[in-house]
Motif scaffolding. Structure first.
Motif, PDB file in Angstrom:
ATOM      1  N   UNK A 109       0.888  -1.207   0.096  1.00 10.90           N
ATOM      2  CA  UNK A 109      -0.023   0.046   0.090  1.00 10.90           C
ATOM      3  C   UNK A 109       0.777   1.258   0.012  1.00 10.90           C
ATOM      4  N   UNK A 110       1.964   1.252   0.849  1.00 13.70           N
ATOM      5  CA  UNK A 110       2.760   2.372   0.893  1.00 13.70           C
ATOM      6  C   UNK A 110       3.554   2.570  -0.571  1.00 13.70           C
ATOM      7  N   UNK A 111       3.971   1.663  -1.328  1.00 12.34           N
ATOM      8  CA  UNK A 111       4.534   1.712  -2.505  1.00 12.34           C
ATOM      9  C   UNK A 111       3.733   2.186  -3.305  1.00 12.34           C
ATOM     10  N   UNK A 112       2.670   1.527  -3.477  1.00  6.75           N
ATOM     11  CA  UNK A 112       1.420   2.277  -4.317  1.00  6.75           C
ATOM     12  C   UNK A 112       1.193   3.788  -4.224  1.00  6.75           C
ATOM     13  N   UNK A 113       1.052   4.278  -2.960  1.00  8.64           N
ATOM     14  CA  UNK A 113       0.790   5.637  -2.474  1.00  8.64           C
ATOM     15  C   UNK A 113       2.015   6.503  -3.063  1.00  8.64           C
ATOM     16  N   UNK A 114       3.194   5.960  -2.785  1.00  6.15           N
ATOM     17  CA  UNK A 114       4.267   6.656  -3.287  1.00  6.15           C
ATOM     18  C   UNK A 114       4.302   6.722  -4.900  1.00  6.15           C
ATOM     19  N   UNK A 115       3.916   5.647  -5.402  1.00 11.31           N
ATOM     20  CA  UNK A 115       4.200   5.902  -7.043  1.00 11.31           C
ATOM     21  C   UNK A 115       3.197   6.727  -7.542  1.00 11.31           C
ATOM     22  N   UNK A 116       1.870   6.824  -6.821  1.00 14.69           N
ATOM     23  CA  UNK A 116       0.607   7.490  -7.316  1.00 14.69           C
ATOM     24  C   UNK A 116       1.241   9.051  -7.104  1.00 14.69           C
ATOM     25  N   UNK A 117       1.776   9.402  -6.070  1.00 11.21           N
ATOM     26  CA  UNK A 117       2.308  10.842  -5.868  1.00 11.21           C
ATOM     27  C   UNK A 117       3.189  11.225  -6.913  1.00 11.21           C
ATOM     28  N   UNK A 118       4.065  10.423  -7.328  1.00 13.40           N
ATOM     29  CA  UNK A 118       5.198  10.535  -8.189  1.00 13.40           C
ATOM     30  C   UNK A 118       4.754  10.307  -9.700  1.00 13.40           C
ATOM     31  N   UNK A 119       3.505   9.872 -10.004  1.00 11.31           N
ATOM     32  CA  UNK A 119       3.424   9.688 -11.260  1.00 11.31           C
ATOM     33  C   UNK A 119       3.676  10.884 -12.332  1.00 11.31           C
ATOM     34  N   UNK A 193      14.169   5.495 -14.778  1.00  9.48           N
ATOM     35  CA  UNK A 193      14.708   4.914 -15.930  1.00  9.48           C
ATOM     36  C   UNK A 193      13.907   4.046 -17.043  1.00  9.48           C
ATOM     37  N   UNK A 194      12.643   3.983 -16.250  1.00  4.69           N
ATOM     38  CA  UNK A 194      11.647   3.202 -17.362  1.00  4.69           C
ATOM     39  C   UNK A 194      10.484   4.048 -17.459  1.00  4.69           C
ATOM     40  N   UNK A 195      10.526   5.077 -18.139  1.00  2.00           N
ATOM     41  CA  UNK A 195       9.403   6.072 -18.304  1.00  2.00           C
ATOM     42  C   UNK A 195       8.240   5.458 -18.796  1.00  2.00           C
ATOM     43  N   UNK A 196       8.238   4.412 -19.490  1.00  6.04           N
ATOM     44  CA  UNK A 196       6.913   3.495 -20.027  1.00  6.04           C
ATOM     45  C   UNK A 196       5.935   3.031 -19.018  1.00  6.04           C
ATOM     46  N   UNK A 200       0.491   2.433 -11.947  1.00  7.68           N
ATOM     47  CA  UNK A 200      -0.080   1.161 -11.565  1.00  7.68           C
ATOM     48  C   UNK A 200       0.790  -0.160 -12.177  1.00  7.68           C
ATOM     49  N   UNK A 201       1.473   0.149 -13.151  1.00 10.15           N
ATOM     50  CA  UNK A 201       2.628  -0.897 -13.487  1.00 10.15           C
ATOM     51  C   UNK A 201       3.400  -1.306 -12.354  1.00 10.15           C
ATOM     52  N   UNK A 202       3.901  -0.187 -11.644  1.00 14.95           N
ATOM     53  CA  UNK A 202       4.868  -0.409 -10.726  1.00 14.95           C
ATOM     54  C   UNK A 202       4.357  -0.883  -9.495  1.00 14.95           C
ATOM     55  N   UNK A 203       3.088  -0.592  -9.270  1.00 16.82           N
ATOM     56  CA  UNK A 203       2.573  -1.176  -7.856  1.00 16.82           C
ATOM     57  C   UNK A 203       2.202  -2.662  -8.312  1.00 16.82           C
ATOM     58  N   UNK A 204       1.943  -3.087  -9.469  1.00 14.95           N
ATOM     59  CA  UNK A 204       1.555  -4.467  -9.783  1.00 14.95           C
ATOM     60  C   UNK A 204       3.031  -5.136  -9.777  1.00 14.95           C
ATOM     61  N   UNK A 205       4.084  -4.744 -10.250  1.00 14.31           N
ATOM     62  CA  UNK A 205       5.375  -5.267 -10.325  1.00 14.31           C
ATOM     63  C   UNK A 205       6.087  -5.431  -8.913  1.00 14.31           C
ATOM     64  N   UNK A 206       5.574  -4.429  -8.107  1.00 12.15           N
ATOM     65  CA  UNK A 206       6.282  -4.453  -6.624  1.00 12.15           C
ATOM     66  C   UNK A 206       5.446  -5.581  -5.965  1.00 12.15           C
TER      67      UNK A 206
END
Length: 215
Positions: A109-119, A193-196, A200-206
């Motif tokens: 949940x924390x990682x998903x929140x961080x990625x959401x802020x930085x999207x 380094x992976x702008x594509x 959501x992709x990162x949250x799923x990957x993590x």
């Protein structure tokens, strides 16, 4: 405290008469947004020490003096970027940690929140964690204050996670906190380094990675 070498004090106010008016027919608030977006990327890529005010102005299509009119100094512009991203990250992490008993799903949940802020501004993480800030300066103190808040949240979360497994060892908790904060920074760096890859992709990957680590 001293400000970073080569810059005017961060508290230099905008020139009187500039407030409310924009440039080239663009409202001031909108122009500030454009400047902050460009500055966030510049500071995130190069750090405060090497960031170029000319590059920021060029990206926005304004003059360097206009940046100083709006934000007072390079330090003032950096602080405006810092104060934009840090509270959002803190709030997102707090919300991700709240409401439910800490468990195996909390890190996700924390990682998903961080990625959401930085999207939209992935480099904003490196504004907060800028290694070029000189100790003893106002900028370093401001960034450190926000980092400490996030660090305290990480310490609380990792201690709760271990406690849920019957582990009350404070040194284990401290070690895990360092592993966690380093991991988050590394993941954001990889993402940059992976702008594509979307948030959501990162949250799923993590989620997949955490599942694999837990076995």
């Amino acid at each position: 405290m001293n400000t970073a070498r080569g810059s005017s004090p961060a508290t230099t106010p905008p020139a009187s008469g500039a407030r409310g008016a924009g440039t080239k027919g663009i409202p001031r608030a909108r122009r500030e947004e454009q400047i902050l977006a460009a500055a966030m990327d510049e500071f995130g890529r190069h750090g405060h020490a090497s960031a170029s005010m000319a590059a920021i102005a060029g990206r926005v299509g304004v003059t360097k003096p206009m940046l100083y009119t709006y934000f007072g100094s390079k330090d003032g512009l950096y602080l405006a970027c810092l104060e934009r991203v840090a509270p959002r990250l803190v709030t997102a992490i707090e919300e991700a940690m709240a409401g439910e008993r800490p468990g195996a799903e909390t890190p996700q949940r924390v990682l998903s929140a961080v990625f959401g802020v930085l999207e939209e501004q992935r480099g904003a993480w490196f504004v907060l964690y800028d290694r070029t800030l000189k100790p003893g300066t106002d900028l370093h103190a401001a960034a450190h204050r926000h980092r400490r808040t996030i660090d305290d949240l990480a310490a609380s979360g990792t201690a709760d996670l271990l406690r849920g497994h019957g582990n009350e060892d404070p040194l284990d908790a401290d070690a895990l906190k360092h592993v966690w904060t380093g991991t988050v920074g590394a993941l954001v760096g990889w993402w940059t380094s992976h702008p594509d890859q979307s948030a959501q992709d990162m949250a799923a990957r993590c989620a997949r990675l955490l599942t694999a680590i837990r076995g």
